[in-house]
Each structure stands twice: as C-alpha cells, then as structure tokens.
Scaffold this motif. Sequence first.
Motif, PDB file in Angstrom:
ATOM      1  N   MET A  39     -16.036  12.029  78.069  1.00 17.75           N
ATOM      2  CA  MET A  39     -15.224  12.160  76.873  1.00 17.75           C
ATOM      3  C   MET A  39     -15.175  13.636  76.483  1.00 17.75           C
ATOM      4  O   MET A  39     -16.196  14.305  76.411  1.00 17.75           O
ATOM      5  CB  MET A  39     -15.835  11.324  75.756  1.00 17.75           C
ATOM      6  N   TYR A  40     -13.983  14.138  76.231  1.00 17.45           N
ATOM      7  CA  TYR A  40     -13.764  15.519  75.801  1.00 17.45           C
ATOM      8  C   TYR A  40     -13.805  15.537  74.277  1.00 17.45           C
ATOM      9  O   TYR A  40     -13.015  14.867  73.613  1.00 17.45           O
ATOM     10  CB  TYR A  40     -12.411  16.005  76.313  1.00 17.45           C
ATOM     11  N   GLN A  41     -14.743  16.273  73.718  1.00 15.99           N
ATOM     12  CA  GLN A  41     -14.991  16.282  72.276  1.00 15.99           C
ATOM     13  C   GLN A  41     -14.426  17.548  71.641  1.00 15.99           C
ATOM     14  O   GLN A  41     -14.755  18.649  72.074  1.00 15.99           O
ATOM     15  CB  GLN A  41     -16.498  16.197  72.016  1.00 15.99           C
ATOM     16  N   ILE A  42     -13.597  17.388  70.598  1.00 20.44           N
ATOM     17  CA  ILE A  42     -13.010  18.518  69.891  1.00 20.44           C
ATOM     18  C   ILE A  42     -13.418  18.471  68.428  1.00 20.44           C
ATOM     19  O   ILE A  42     -13.292  17.438  67.763  1.00 20.44           O
ATOM     20  CB  ILE A  42     -11.476  18.505  69.981  1.00 20.44           C
ATOM     21  N   VAL A  43     -13.892  19.605  67.913  1.00 25.43           N
ATOM     22  CA  VAL A  43     -14.183  19.753  66.491  1.00 25.43           C
ATOM     23  C   VAL A  43     -12.949  20.358  65.825  1.00 25.43           C
ATOM     24  O   VAL A  43     -12.394  21.350  66.311  1.00 25.43           O
ATOM     25  CB  VAL A  43     -15.417  20.653  66.253  1.00 25.43           C
ATOM     26  N   VAL A  44     -12.535  19.759  64.719  1.00 25.16           N
ATOM     27  CA  VAL A  44     -11.355  20.211  63.993  1.00 25.16           C
ATOM     28  C   VAL A  44     -11.744  20.488  62.540  1.00 25.16           C
ATOM     29  O   VAL A  44     -11.749  19.583  61.715  1.00 25.16           O
ATOM     30  CB  VAL A  44     -10.220  19.160  64.049  1.00 25.16           C
ATOM     31  N   PRO A  45     -12.096  21.740  62.235  1.00 31.03           N
ATOM     32  CA  PRO A  45     -12.418  22.088  60.848  1.00 31.03           C
ATOM     33  C   PRO A  45     -11.133  22.135  60.022  1.00 31.03           C
ATOM     34  O   PRO A  45     -10.186  22.837  60.380  1.00 31.03           O
ATOM     35  CB  PRO A  45     -13.040  23.491  60.945  1.00 31.03           C
ATOM     36  N   VAL A  46     -11.093  21.367  58.944  1.00 37.24           N
ATOM     37  CA  VAL A  46      -9.896  21.251  58.110  1.00 37.24           C
ATOM     38  C   VAL A  46     -10.235  21.742  56.705  1.00 37.24           C
ATOM     39  O   VAL A  46     -11.248  21.349  56.141  1.00 37.24           O
ATOM     40  CB  VAL A  46      -9.421  19.782  58.065  1.00 37.24           C
ATOM     41  N   ASP A  47      -9.347  22.606  56.158  1.00 32.94           N
ATOM     42  CA  ASP A  47      -9.518  23.004  54.763  1.00 32.94           C
ATOM     43  C   ASP A  47      -8.663  22.067  53.910  1.00 32.94           C
ATOM     44  O   ASP A  47      -8.361  20.956  54.342  1.00 32.94           O
ATOM     45  CB  ASP A  47      -9.207  24.486  54.556  1.00 32.94           C
ATOM     46  N   ASP A  48      -8.254  22.494  52.730  1.00 31.96           N
ATOM     47  CA  ASP A  48      -7.480  21.612  51.854  1.00 31.96           C
ATOM     48  C   ASP A  48      -5.969  21.770  51.995  1.00 31.96           C
ATOM     49  O   ASP A  48      -5.213  21.184  51.237  1.00 31.96           O
ATOM     50  CB  ASP A  48      -7.885  21.838  50.388  1.00 31.96           C
ATOM     51  N   ASN A  49      -5.505  22.522  52.995  1.00 31.72           N
ATOM     52  CA  ASN A  49      -4.082  22.718  53.207  1.00 31.72           C
ATOM     53  C   ASN A  49      -3.556  21.628  54.144  1.00 31.72           C
ATOM     54  O   ASN A  49      -3.897  21.595  55.325  1.00 31.72           O
ATOM     55  CB  ASN A  49      -3.823  24.113  53.794  1.00 31.72           C
ATOM     56  N   VAL A  50      -2.724  20.751  53.603  1.00 32.98           N
ATOM     57  CA  VAL A  50      -2.206  19.609  54.362  1.00 32.98           C
ATOM     58  C   VAL A  50      -1.365  20.069  55.551  1.00 32.98           C
ATOM     59  O   VAL A  50      -1.505  19.535  56.656  1.00 32.98           O
ATOM     60  CB  VAL A  50      -1.399  18.656  53.449  1.00 32.98           C
ATOM     61  N   ASP A  51      -0.498  21.068  55.349  1.00 37.87           N
ATOM     62  CA  ASP A  51       0.354  21.534  56.443  1.00 37.87           C
ATOM     63  C   ASP A  51      -0.469  22.053  57.616  1.00 37.87           C
ATOM     64  O   ASP A  51      -0.157  21.766  58.777  1.00 37.87           O
ATOM     65  CB  ASP A  51       1.314  22.626  55.963  1.00 37.87           C
ATOM     66  N   ARG A  52      -1.523  22.825  57.331  1.00 36.67           N
ATOM     67  CA  ARG A  52      -2.375  23.336  58.416  1.00 36.67           C
ATOM     68  C   ARG A  52      -3.089  22.193  59.125  1.00 36.67           C
ATOM     69  O   ARG A  52      -3.192  22.171  60.346  1.00 36.67           O
ATOM     70  CB  ARG A  52      -3.404  24.329  57.869  1.00 36.67           C
ATOM     71  N   ALA A  53      -3.588  21.233  58.368  1.00 33.83           N
ATOM     72  CA  ALA A  53      -4.306  20.104  58.965  1.00 33.83           C
ATOM     73  C   ALA A  53      -3.392  19.282  59.873  1.00 33.83           C
ATOM     74  O   ALA A  53      -3.783  18.884  60.972  1.00 33.83           O
ATOM     75  CB  ALA A  53      -4.896  19.224  57.867  1.00 33.83           C
ATOM     76  N   GLU A  73      -9.274   9.910  76.610  1.00 34.30           N
ATOM     77  CA  GLU A  73     -10.494  10.607  77.004  1.00 34.30           C
ATOM     78  C   GLU A  73     -10.884  11.701  76.013  1.00 34.30           C
ATOM     79  O   GLU A  73     -11.757  12.520  76.298  1.00 34.30           O
ATOM     80  CB  GLU A  73     -10.324  11.228  78.391  1.00 34.30           C
ATOM     81  N   VAL A  74     -10.232  11.718  74.841  1.00 30.34           N
ATOM     82  CA  VAL A  74     -10.493  12.748  73.841  1.00 30.34           C
ATOM     83  C   VAL A  74     -11.062  12.099  72.587  1.00 30.34           C
ATOM     84  O   VAL A  74     -10.563  11.086  72.119  1.00 30.34           O
ATOM     85  CB  VAL A  74      -9.188  13.507  73.484  1.00 30.34           C
ATOM     86  N   SER A  75     -12.100  12.714  72.046  1.00 30.09           N
ATOM     87  CA  SER A  75     -12.706  12.271  70.794  1.00 30.09           C
ATOM     88  C   SER A  75     -12.681  13.437  69.821  1.00 30.09           C
ATOM     89  O   SER A  75     -12.997  14.570  70.178  1.00 30.09           O
ATOM     90  CB  SER A  75     -14.143  11.818  71.053  1.00 30.09           C
ATOM     91  N   ILE A  76     -12.299  13.156  68.582  1.00 27.67           N
ATOM     92  CA  ILE A  76     -12.116  14.199  67.580  1.00 27.67           C
ATOM     93  C   ILE A  76     -13.126  14.036  66.457  1.00 27.67           C
ATOM     94  O   ILE A  76     -13.349  12.930  65.970  1.00 27.67           O
ATOM     95  CB  ILE A  76     -10.693  14.116  66.962  1.00 27.67           C
ATOM     96  N   THR A  77     -13.692  15.153  66.030  1.00 28.98           N
ATOM     97  CA  THR A  77     -14.512  15.175  64.825  1.00 28.98           C
ATOM     98  C   THR A  77     -13.824  16.086  63.820  1.00 28.98           C
ATOM     99  O   THR A  77     -13.722  17.295  64.033  1.00 28.98           O
ATOM    100  CB  THR A  77     -15.936  15.689  65.109  1.00 28.98           C
ATOM    101  N   ILE A  78     -13.312  15.492  62.754  1.00 31.17           N
ATOM    102  CA  ILE A  78     -12.709  16.250  61.660  1.00 31.17           C
ATOM    103  C   ILE A  78     -13.845  16.698  60.754  1.00 31.17           C
ATOM    104  O   ILE A  78     -14.667  15.886  60.324  1.00 31.17           O
ATOM    105  CB  ILE A  78     -11.727  15.372  60.848  1.00 31.17           C
ATOM    106  N   ALA A  79     -13.892  17.983  60.477  1.00 31.38           N
ATOM    107  CA  ALA A  79     -14.937  18.529  59.615  1.00 31.38           C
ATOM    108  C   ALA A  79     -14.288  19.196  58.411  1.00 31.38           C
ATOM    109  O   ALA A  79     -13.341  19.967  58.553  1.00 31.38           O
ATOM    110  CB  ALA A  79     -15.773  19.545  60.392  1.00 31.38           C
ATOM    111  N   HIS A  80     -14.789  18.886  57.234  1.00 33.12           N
ATOM    112  CA  HIS A  80     -14.244  19.449  56.003  1.00 33.12           C
ATOM    113  C   HIS A  80     -15.371  20.086  55.211  1.00 33.12           C
ATOM    114  O   HIS A  80     -16.423  19.485  55.023  1.00 33.12           O
ATOM    115  CB  HIS A  80     -13.568  18.361  55.169  1.00 33.12           C
TER     116      HIS A  80
END
Length: 132
Positions: free
Chosen positions: A1-15, A31-38
């Motif tokens: 599994m390919y793991q991606i970290v996605v740091p998200v701020d409070d801007n909806v358009d950027r997210a 085959e991709v797993s995402i971790t959204i981090a805020h």
Amino acid sequence: MYQIVVPVDDNVDRAVEQARHIIELPGDLAEVSITIAHAYRDTNRTNENHDEESPAVIAAIEHLRNAGLAVEQRELYVPVAEAILDLTADIEADAIVMGGRKRSPTGKALFGSVTQSVILDATVPVTVVGVE
C-alpha cells in the motif's frame, strides 16, 4: 500500500486541489491510502475532543472517498512542520502532498513557512499543489 500524508489547513480550495492531485495520480488508486492531517493551534485539544471539523478537511475527505480511496484522519499540533514530519515517519508514509500559497519573502522570514520547512526536512518526496 502506498501511503500519502496530506496536511490540510482551513482553506477549502487548497484542500480540494490537494485531493484532486491525488485522484489524478497514475496507477491503481486501490493501492493508495491517504492520511489527512489537520493542524490546530490549541495544544489542549485531543483526538476525542473536537467540537467542529474544518470544512477543508471535510471537503478533502469527501473528494478522496468519492474516488474510492481509503482515507484516515489525524490531528496535528504546533509546531506544525515538525508534527507533519513526525506523522510521516510514524506511519511510514511514502509521500506528502501539501497545499501551497503565495507569500512574500518577508512574510516567510517573519512568520516561517510550514511548507518550506517540510520540503527541506522531509525524507520522502513532497509535492506542493497550489490554487491560483
């Protein structure tokens, strides 16, 4: 599994742009797993104690799940860049997809840049996507 970290701020358009970038990656999304981090500025918050979810986090998760991706959510605290890198190491992520924004050189010098710090210190590839 390919793991991606996605740091998200409070801007909806950027997210949403971060989510779109991931959805458009070549290969099998199964085959991709995402971790959204805020990141929250309040260091007294806990994973069990959040009153209101960020609309940007909700939008990113919705886009990714609608594309059939496995998504997990984590909360981060200050210092944000260090927390992103720690999370990336803890879950043994393969990549980071960050949202960028335009800042003047003076603004970066005075306030720092989480994106710049992550790029300089990450041990995995970092992709920065932006919204014009």
